[in-house]
Design a protein around this motif. Structure first.
Motif, PDB file in Angstrom:
ATOM      1  N   SER A  40       0.845  -1.186   0.000  1.00  0.00           N
ATOM      2  CA  SER A  40       0.000   0.000   0.000  1.00  0.00           C
ATOM      3  C   SER A  40       0.885   1.241   0.000  1.00  0.00           C
ATOM      4  CB  SER A  40      -0.926   0.005   1.215  1.00  0.00           C
ATOM      5  OG  SER A  40      -0.165   0.007   2.397  1.00  0.00           O
ATOM      6  N   PHE A  41       0.467   2.216  -0.759  1.00  0.00           N
ATOM      7  CA  PHE A  41       1.217   3.454  -0.876  1.00  0.00           C
ATOM      8  C   PHE A  41       0.464   4.568  -0.158  1.00  0.00           C
ATOM      9  CE2 PHE A  41       2.441   1.095  -4.701  1.00  0.00           C
ATOM     10  CZ  PHE A  41       3.820   1.140  -4.591  1.00  0.00           C
ATOM     11  N   ASN A  42       1.226   5.404   0.516  1.00  0.00           N
ATOM     12  CA  ASN A  42       0.604   6.584   1.107  1.00  0.00           C
ATOM     13  C   ASN A  42       0.760   7.738   0.113  1.00  0.00           C
ATOM     14  OD1 ASN A  42       3.210   7.598   1.381  1.00  0.00           O
ATOM     15  ND2 ASN A  42       3.388   6.999   3.518  1.00  0.00           N
ATOM     16  N   ASP A  43       0.239   8.899   0.484  1.00  0.00           N
ATOM     17  CA  ASP A  43       0.275  10.039  -0.433  1.00  0.00           C
ATOM     18  C   ASP A  43       1.696  10.443  -0.798  1.00  0.00           C
ATOM     19  OD1 ASP A  43      -2.455  10.119  -0.463  1.00  0.00           O
ATOM     20  OD2 ASP A  43      -2.617  11.696   1.062  1.00  0.00           O
ATOM     21  N   GLN A  44       2.605  10.389   0.167  1.00  0.00           N
ATOM     22  CA  GLN A  44       3.990  10.770  -0.098  1.00  0.00           C
ATOM     23  C   GLN A  44       4.633   9.804  -1.102  1.00  0.00           C
ATOM     24  OE1 GLN A  44       5.580  13.623   1.118  1.00  0.00           O
ATOM     25  NE2 GLN A  44       7.076  13.073  -0.435  1.00  0.00           N
ATOM     26  N   ASP A  45       4.360   8.511  -0.968  1.00  0.00           N
ATOM     27  CA  ASP A  45       4.910   7.533  -1.911  1.00  0.00           C
ATOM     28  C   ASP A  45       4.397   7.791  -3.324  1.00  0.00           C
ATOM     29  OD1 ASP A  45       6.286   6.227   0.122  1.00  0.00           O
ATOM     30  OD2 ASP A  45       4.653   4.792   0.479  1.00  0.00           O
ATOM     31  N   ARG A  46       3.106   8.079  -3.446  1.00  0.00           N
ATOM     32  CA  ARG A  46       2.532   8.374  -4.761  1.00  0.00           C
ATOM     33  C   ARG A  46       3.161   9.634  -5.352  1.00  0.00           C
ATOM     34  NH1 ARG A  46      -2.493   7.535  -1.919  1.00  0.00           N
ATOM     35  NH2 ARG A  46      -3.008   5.342  -2.099  1.00  0.00           N
ATOM     36  N   TYR A  47       3.310  10.646  -4.518  1.00  0.00           N
ATOM     37  CA  TYR A  47       3.904  11.895  -4.984  1.00  0.00           C
ATOM     38  C   TYR A  47       5.344  11.653  -5.453  1.00  0.00           C
ATOM     39  CZ  TYR A  47       6.012  16.470  -5.115  1.00  0.00           C
ATOM     40  OH  TYR A  47       6.695  17.572  -5.532  1.00  0.00           O
ATOM     41  N   ASN A  48       6.107  10.899  -4.677  1.00  0.00           N
ATOM     42  CA  ASN A  48       7.496  10.609  -5.053  1.00  0.00           C
ATOM     43  C   ASN A  48       7.570   9.882  -6.392  1.00  0.00           C
ATOM     44  OD1 ASN A  48       8.400  11.827  -2.709  1.00  0.00           O
ATOM     45  ND2 ASN A  48       8.628   9.903  -1.598  1.00  0.00           N
ATOM     46  N   ARG A  49       6.659   8.945  -6.599  1.00  0.00           N
ATOM     47  CA  ARG A  49       6.638   8.206  -7.866  1.00  0.00           C
ATOM     48  C   ARG A  49       6.297   9.143  -9.022  1.00  0.00           C
ATOM     49  NH1 ARG A  49       8.484   5.590 -11.636  1.00  0.00           N
ATOM     50  NH2 ARG A  49       7.080   4.278 -12.810  1.00  0.00           N
TER      51      ARG A  49
END
Length: 114
Positions: A84-93
């Motif tokens: 599962s990805f949090n918002d920060q992980d999605r933003y980094n990607r």
């Protein structure tokens, strides 16, 4: 061979057989002598593919002028770990894909935690 494979898939898509079109285009087939191997993601896809295999074989055999062609279907149900990805992980990607996203975020005052 790949050209005729793609043309057949496109023709099926134009006739409304979108599932079969996507199965044909999901991976590039591999030709070895007279055997074409195609890798599909699951057993259900294999069953759908095999229902339409005779039409594909007829098309390829006719257009390639080789009546010895066979098709082997390989099922590869490789298990992938999904985390599962949090918002920060999605933003980094997204930032890796397009660094200009930082400009968008600052211009509109967007906050990741909102």
């Amino acid at each position: 061979m790949l050209l005729h494979w793609t043309k057949y898939a496109k023709r099926l898509g134009d006739k409304g057989f979108k599932i079969m079109e996507s199965l044909l285009l999901i991976n590039d087939p591999v030709l070895s002598e007279t055997e074409i191997s195609i890798e599909l993601p699951n057993e259900g896809s294999k069953l759908d593919f095999e229902k339409e295999i005779n039409g594909l074989l007829g098309y390829l055999r006719g257009h390639l002028h080789n009546h010895n062609i066979t098709i082997e279907v390989i099922v590869n149900e490789a298990v992938t770990n999904r985390k599962s990805f949090n918002d920060q992980d999605r933003y980094n990607r997204l930032h890796e894909i397009n660094p200009n996203i930082e400009l968008l975020r600052t211009t509109f005052g967007l906050d990741l935690n909102a």
